[in-house]
Scaffold this motif. Structure first.
Motif, PDB file in Angstrom:
ATOM      1  N   VAL A   4       0.862  -1.179   0.000  1.00 55.02           N
ATOM      2  CA  VAL A   4       0.000   0.000   0.000  1.00 55.02           C
ATOM      3  C   VAL A   4       0.902   1.233   0.000  1.00 55.02           C
ATOM      4  O   VAL A   4       1.618   1.485   0.968  1.00 55.02           O
ATOM      5  CB  VAL A   4      -0.934   0.024   1.227  1.00 55.02           C
ATOM      6  N   GLY A   5       0.887   1.969  -1.096  1.00 61.62           N
ATOM      7  CA  GLY A   5       1.677   3.189  -1.201  1.00 61.62           C
ATOM      8  C   GLY A   5       2.640   3.136  -2.367  1.00 61.62           C
ATOM      9  O   GLY A   5       3.487   2.252  -2.438  1.00 61.62           O
ATOM     10  N   GLY A   6       2.498   4.081  -3.287  1.00 59.32           N
ATOM     11  CA  GLY A   6       3.339   4.149  -4.466  1.00 59.32           C
ATOM     12  C   GLY A   6       4.457   5.163  -4.340  1.00 59.32           C
ATOM     13  O   GLY A   6       4.802   5.845  -5.299  1.00 59.32           O
ATOM     14  N   SER A   7       5.040   5.262  -3.139  1.00 58.93           N
ATOM     15  CA  SER A   7       6.178   6.145  -2.918  1.00 58.93           C
ATOM     16  C   SER A   7       7.462   5.374  -3.194  1.00 58.93           C
ATOM     17  O   SER A   7       7.444   4.205  -3.590  1.00 58.93           O
ATOM     18  CB  SER A   7       6.177   6.638  -1.472  1.00 58.93           C
ATOM     19  N   ILE A   8       8.607   6.002  -2.968  1.00 59.06           N
ATOM     20  CA  ILE A   8       9.885   5.334  -3.171  1.00 59.06           C
ATOM     21  C   ILE A   8       9.955   4.054  -2.350  1.00 59.06           C
ATOM     22  O   ILE A   8      10.308   2.992  -2.860  1.00 59.06           O
ATOM     23  CB  ILE A   8      11.066   6.258  -2.801  1.00 59.06           C
ATOM     24  N   MET A   9       9.618   4.122  -1.073  1.00 60.11           N
ATOM     25  CA  MET A   9       9.742   2.951  -0.205  1.00 60.11           C
ATOM     26  C   MET A   9       8.794   1.839  -0.642  1.00 60.11           C
ATOM     27  O   MET A   9       9.174   0.674  -0.668  1.00 60.11           O
ATOM     28  CB  MET A   9       9.467   3.306   1.253  1.00 60.11           C
ATOM     29  N   LEU A  27      -0.850  -0.636  -4.392  1.00 62.81           N
ATOM     30  CA  LEU A  27      -2.050   0.196  -4.358  1.00 62.81           C
ATOM     31  C   LEU A  27      -1.658   1.622  -3.998  1.00 62.81           C
ATOM     32  O   LEU A  27      -0.949   1.839  -3.016  1.00 62.81           O
ATOM     33  CB  LEU A  27      -3.035  -0.338  -3.318  1.00 62.81           C
ATOM     34  N   GLU A  28      -2.102   2.593  -4.787  1.00 65.33           N
ATOM     35  CA  GLU A  28      -1.767   3.995  -4.574  1.00 65.33           C
ATOM     36  C   GLU A  28      -3.041   4.825  -4.622  1.00 65.33           C
ATOM     37  O   GLU A  28      -3.845   4.676  -5.546  1.00 65.33           O
ATOM     38  CB  GLU A  28      -0.783   4.479  -5.641  1.00 65.33           C
ATOM     39  N   ALA A  29      -3.227   5.697  -3.631  1.00 67.90           N
ATOM     40  CA  ALA A  29      -4.414   6.541  -3.568  1.00 67.90           C
ATOM     41  C   ALA A  29      -4.361   7.694  -4.577  1.00 67.90           C
ATOM     42  O   ALA A  29      -5.402   8.136  -5.066  1.00 67.90           O
ATOM     43  CB  ALA A  29      -4.592   7.101  -2.158  1.00 67.90           C
ATOM     44  N   THR A  60      -3.994   2.615  -9.123  1.00 65.11           N
ATOM     45  CA  THR A  60      -4.022   3.980  -8.610  1.00 65.11           C
ATOM     46  C   THR A  60      -5.466   4.422  -8.347  1.00 65.11           C
ATOM     47  O   THR A  60      -6.413   3.742  -8.703  1.00 65.11           O
ATOM     48  CB  THR A  60      -3.350   4.956  -9.597  1.00 65.11           C
ATOM     49  N   ASN A  61      -5.588   5.589  -7.715  1.00 70.96           N
ATOM     50  CA  ASN A  61      -6.898   6.170  -7.393  1.00 70.96           C
ATOM     51  C   ASN A  61      -7.742   5.251  -6.531  1.00 70.96           C
ATOM     52  O   ASN A  61      -8.973   5.271  -6.615  1.00 70.96           O
ATOM     53  CB  ASN A  61      -7.674   6.530  -8.662  1.00 70.96           C
ATOM     54  N   SER A  62      -7.103   4.430  -5.721  1.00 65.80           N
ATOM     55  CA  SER A  62      -7.831   3.508  -4.842  1.00 65.80           C
ATOM     56  C   SER A  62      -7.250   3.561  -3.446  1.00 65.80           C
ATOM     57  O   SER A  62      -6.043   3.677  -3.272  1.00 65.80           O
ATOM     58  CB  SER A  62      -7.730   2.073  -5.365  1.00 65.80           C
ATOM     59  N   ARG A  63      -8.118   3.448  -2.481  1.00 64.49           N
ATOM     60  CA  ARG A  63      -7.669   3.447  -1.085  1.00 64.49           C
ATOM     61  C   ARG A  63      -8.123   2.160  -0.409  1.00 64.49           C
ATOM     62  O   ARG A  63      -9.205   1.637  -0.702  1.00 64.49           O
ATOM     63  CB  ARG A  63      -8.191   4.659  -0.331  1.00 64.49           C
ATOM     64  N   VAL A  64      -7.274   1.665   0.467  1.00 63.88           N
ATOM     65  CA  VAL A  64      -7.614   0.476   1.230  1.00 63.88           C
ATOM     66  C   VAL A  64      -8.511   0.914   2.377  1.00 63.88           C
ATOM     67  O   VAL A  64      -8.165   1.805   3.142  1.00 63.88           O
ATOM     68  CB  VAL A  64      -6.348  -0.218   1.767  1.00 63.88           C
ATOM     69  N   ILE A  65      -9.679   0.289   2.468  1.00 66.83           N
ATOM     70  CA  ILE A  65     -10.585   0.645   3.556  1.00 66.83           C
ATOM     71  C   ILE A  65     -10.586  -0.391   4.671  1.00 66.83           C
ATOM     72  O   ILE A  65     -10.974  -0.099   5.795  1.00 66.83           O
ATOM     73  CB  ILE A  65     -12.019   0.913   3.051  1.00 66.83           C
ATOM     74  N   SER A  94       3.013   1.337   3.272  1.00 61.34           N
ATOM     75  CA  SER A  94       4.065   2.333   3.136  1.00 61.34           C
ATOM     76  C   SER A  94       3.442   3.623   2.638  1.00 61.34           C
ATOM     77  O   SER A  94       3.352   3.860   1.441  1.00 61.34           O
ATOM     78  CB  SER A  94       5.129   1.836   2.153  1.00 61.34           C
ATOM     79  N   PHE A  95       2.981   4.437   3.565  1.00 62.96           N
ATOM     80  CA  PHE A  95       2.371   5.695   3.152  1.00 62.96           C
ATOM     81  C   PHE A  95       2.576   6.736   4.232  1.00 62.96           C
ATOM     82  O   PHE A  95       2.956   6.425   5.350  1.00 62.96           O
ATOM     83  CB  PHE A  95       0.886   5.537   2.820  1.00 62.96           C
ATOM     84  N   ASP A  96       2.332   7.978   3.875  1.00 63.46           N
ATOM     85  CA  ASP A  96       2.535   9.110   4.763  1.00 63.46           C
ATOM     86  C   ASP A  96       1.708   8.948   6.021  1.00 63.46           C
ATOM     87  O   ASP A  96       0.536   8.597   5.962  1.00 63.46           O
ATOM     88  CB  ASP A  96       2.128  10.393   4.029  1.00 63.46           C
ATOM     89  N   SER A  97       2.311   9.204   7.165  1.00 63.47           N
ATOM     90  CA  SER A  97       1.604   9.026   8.437  1.00 63.47           C
ATOM     91  C   SER A  97       0.423   9.979   8.588  1.00 63.47           C
ATOM     92  O   SER A  97      -0.437   9.773   9.430  1.00 63.47           O
ATOM     93  CB  SER A  97       2.573   9.224   9.610  1.00 63.47           C
ATOM     94  N   LYS A  98       0.352  11.031   7.764  1.00 59.13           N
ATOM     95  CA  LYS A  98      -0.781  11.953   7.823  1.00 59.13           C
ATOM     96  C   LYS A  98      -2.026  11.380   7.151  1.00 59.13           C
ATOM     97  O   LYS A  98      -3.119  11.867   7.339  1.00 59.13           O
ATOM     98  CB  LYS A  98      -0.417  13.285   7.169  1.00 59.13           C
TER      99      LYS A  98
END
Length: 143
Positions: A4-9, A27-29, A60-65, A94-98
Motif C-alpha cells: 500500500v503506497g506508491g512512494s519510493i519505499m 495500491l496507490e491513492a 491507482t486512485n484507490s484506497r484500502v478501507i 508504506s504511506f505518509d503518516s498523515k
C-alpha cells in the motif's frame, strides 16, 4: 502480496519482493505513483520502466478501507465506484503518516501478516524508512 503506497519505499519494497519471487500488487491513492516534486524525472522513469518489466501490478486512485484475514478491501478515492477485494497473504503499508490508515482487525496477525514502513516525505528523510523497508522485505523473503 499487497504493498500500500506508491512512494519510493513502497515501490522499492515491491521490486525487492518481486525479484525474490513474490507476486506483488501496489495500491496507490493518488492518480499516479511517485507524485513528489523532490524525486527526479530520471528516477521516476527508471523505476516505472523497471516495474513494468517486472510485471508489478499498479492500481491507482484507490484506497484500502479494510484489511481482512484474506486480503484487502479497496474503494475508489472519489467513492464513485464499487468496492473491490484483492486476496493477499501479506500487506506492507508504506504511506505518509498523515494519511488515514485502513481498518485493521484486532487479530489481524492470525491469517495475514501486516507490516508498516514509513514513507519518505522529503529528500532528507531516507535513512529510517530505507532501514524499515529492508527489514520488512528481508523478513518476507525468508518466509
Amino acid at each position: 502480496m499487497i504493498v500500500v503506497g506508491g512512494s519510493i519505499m513502497g515501490l522499492e519494497t515491491a521490486v525487492c519482493l518481486t525479484q525474490a519471487g513474490r507476486k506483488v500488487t501496489v495500491l496507490e491513492a493518488l492518480p499516479k505513483i511517485l507524485d513528489y516534486n523532490f524525486i527526479s524525472q530520471d528516477y521516476k522513469t527508471a523505476i516505472s520502466d523497471f516495474i513494468e518489466y517486472l510485471n508489478i501490478e499498479i492500481i491507482t486512485n484507490s484506497r484500502v478501507i479494510e484489511i481482512t484475514d484474506e486480503g484487502v478491501i479497496l474503494a475508489p478515492c472519489d467513492d464513485s465506484g464499487e468496492k473491490d477485494f484483492i486476496p493477499a497473504d501479506s500487506v506492507v503499508m508504506s504511506f505518509d503518516s498523515k494519511q488515514s490508515k485502513p481498518h485493521v482487525p484486532d487479530d489481524y496477525g492470525k491469517d495475514i501478516a501486516v507490516y508498516e514502513v514509513n514513507s519518505i516525505r522529503n529528500s532528507d528523510d531516507f535513512y529510517n524508512p530505507v532501514c524499515q523497508a529492508f527489514e520488512v522485505a528481508y523478513h518476507l523473503v525468508q518466509e
